[in-house]
Scaffold this active site. Sequence first.
Site, PDB file in Angstrom:
ATOM      1  N   GLU A  60       0.392  -5.380  13.338  1.00 35.82           N
ATOM      2  CA  GLU A  60       1.567  -5.135  12.500  1.00 35.82           C
ATOM      3  C   GLU A  60       2.819  -5.000  13.376  1.00 35.82           C
ATOM      4  O   GLU A  60       2.730  -4.571  14.536  1.00 35.82           O
ATOM      5  CB  GLU A  60       1.395  -3.821  11.723  1.00 35.82           C
ATOM      6  N   ASP A  68      -2.894   2.469   8.462  1.00 42.23           N
ATOM      7  CA  ASP A  68      -3.265   1.438   7.490  1.00 42.23           C
ATOM      8  C   ASP A  68      -4.659   1.726   6.906  1.00 42.23           C
ATOM      9  O   ASP A  68      -4.860   1.660   5.683  1.00 42.23           O
ATOM     10  CB  ASP A  68      -3.247   0.069   8.195  1.00 42.23           C
ATOM     11  N   LYS A  80       0.816  -1.225   0.000  1.00 42.62           N
ATOM     12  CA  LYS A  80       0.000   0.000   0.000  1.00 42.62           C
ATOM     13  C   LYS A  80       0.847   1.272   0.000  1.00 42.62           C
ATOM     14  O   LYS A  80       0.363   2.334  -0.377  1.00 42.62           O
ATOM     15  CB  LYS A  80      -0.904   0.018   1.246  1.00 42.62           C
ATOM     16  N   LYS A 101      -5.673   2.750   2.890  1.00 44.68           N
ATOM     17  CA  LYS A 101      -6.718   2.086   2.099  1.00 44.68           C
ATOM     18  C   LYS A 101      -7.766   3.096   1.627  1.00 44.68           C
ATOM     19  O   LYS A 101      -8.273   3.016   0.505  1.00 44.68           O
ATOM     20  CB  LYS A 101      -7.358   0.971   2.931  1.00 44.68           C
ATOM     21  N   GLY A 123      -1.213 -12.723  16.383  1.00 44.24           N
ATOM     22  CA  GLY A 123      -0.417 -12.339  15.209  1.00 44.24           C
ATOM     23  C   GLY A 123      -1.114 -11.332  14.315  1.00 44.24           C
ATOM     24  O   GLY A 123      -0.729 -11.152  13.158  1.00 44.24           O
TER      25      GLY A 123
HETATM   26  N1  HSE Z   1      -2.960  -4.658   9.541  1.00 49.19           N
HETATM   27  C1  HSE Z   1      -3.941  -4.827   8.507  1.00 49.19           C
HETATM   28  C2  HSE Z   1      -5.296  -5.089   9.147  1.00 49.19           C
HETATM   29  C3  HSE Z   1      -3.537  -5.951   7.599  1.00 49.19           C
HETATM   30  O1  HSE Z   1      -5.351  -5.347  10.343  1.00 49.19           O
HETATM   31  O2  HSE Z   1      -6.308  -4.998   8.474  1.00 49.19           O
HETATM   32  C4  HSE Z   1      -4.205  -5.920   6.264  1.00 49.19           C
HETATM   33  O3  HSE Z   1      -3.893  -4.787   5.520  1.00 49.19           O
END
Ligand code: HSE
Length: 335
Positions: A207, A218, A123, A222, A204
């Site tokens: 990030e 993030d 991205k 998007k 997990g």
């Molecule tokens: N860290 C992002 C999320 C991963 O939790 O959606 C996918 O882009």
Amino acid sequence: MRVILCGFGAVGQGLARLFESRADDLHARFGLKPRIVGVADSGGAVHDASGLRAGSLVAAKARGGSVASCGGRAGMAGSELVADADADVLVETTSSNYADAEPGMSHITAAMARGMHVISANKGPLALAFPSLMELAAHNGVSLRFSGTVGGGTPILDYAKNSLRGERIVSFRGILNGTTNYILSAMAGGMSPEGALADARSRGYVEADESLDLDGIDAAAKLVILANWVMGMKVTLPDVERTGIRGVGADDVRRAAGAGSAIKLIAECDGGLSVGPSDVRTDDPLCVNGTLNGISFVSEHSGTQTVIGRGAGGTETASSIVRDLLDIRRDMASR
Ligand code: HSE
């Protein structure tokens, strides 16, 4: 179709395995025969014009920490591979970097300059330079595709751009980050913010740089990609007004629940672009829980429609790359 992979983490490995496990099906149904001719990761690169096997690449990575131990060269950079290897498509899956978009940006621009089509699941370059990358692709006569950047394997970009073609999308708002949605959902279930974050980490989801999730970076990336691709805006990351979820406490979550709502990290395009915590009524289809993503598009004539699905995952994102490959092949045929 000759493919170079830059980045060989969960998405790159998922794609290499998918190419092999679905080789017959992809060929029989779509006439698609992808051949991986080069792979680069942070430790080096390997190049073989006759094709590289997924099993060998994954084993080499597990054994030596890099695909270079599969007969390649340690220390060879992705940009060297792109300069040396002949291919039709570069698939860019290195980590998103929102400071300078490197090394993905260099891989993408070098590939385009050599006439390669580009699929980016990364991205960073798109969030920082979407308008100029689209211009560069047009200038070089190549396609730039990025289905996996928003919604993982859920075809959110494709839905808005193609299924709603001919419509005018007036606005949209969505939950575009699975990690924060998991944390907020856990808090709605009674967990403390610290407990919910620790739980998400242990699964997990978070990030390596947790700020990308928790501070809404993030989700904002998007949002920028959607705004450019779906709404025709020419915007980059600094154009998004952004607040993350660090300020959301147990009291806020309880207050929202008492009013029949849940707090969600909402990315919104409605005139301006914003990311921030917002109340969503629990009977709104957008009010999805756990790591799910959801997005509601408001169109001039067909009303509000909501797309829901998993927003991350190596195999899921790899499947969106296959969609992009099919689109590129169609573009190539129509040129
Ligand atoms: N860290 C992002 C999320 C991963 O939790 O959606 C996918 O882009």
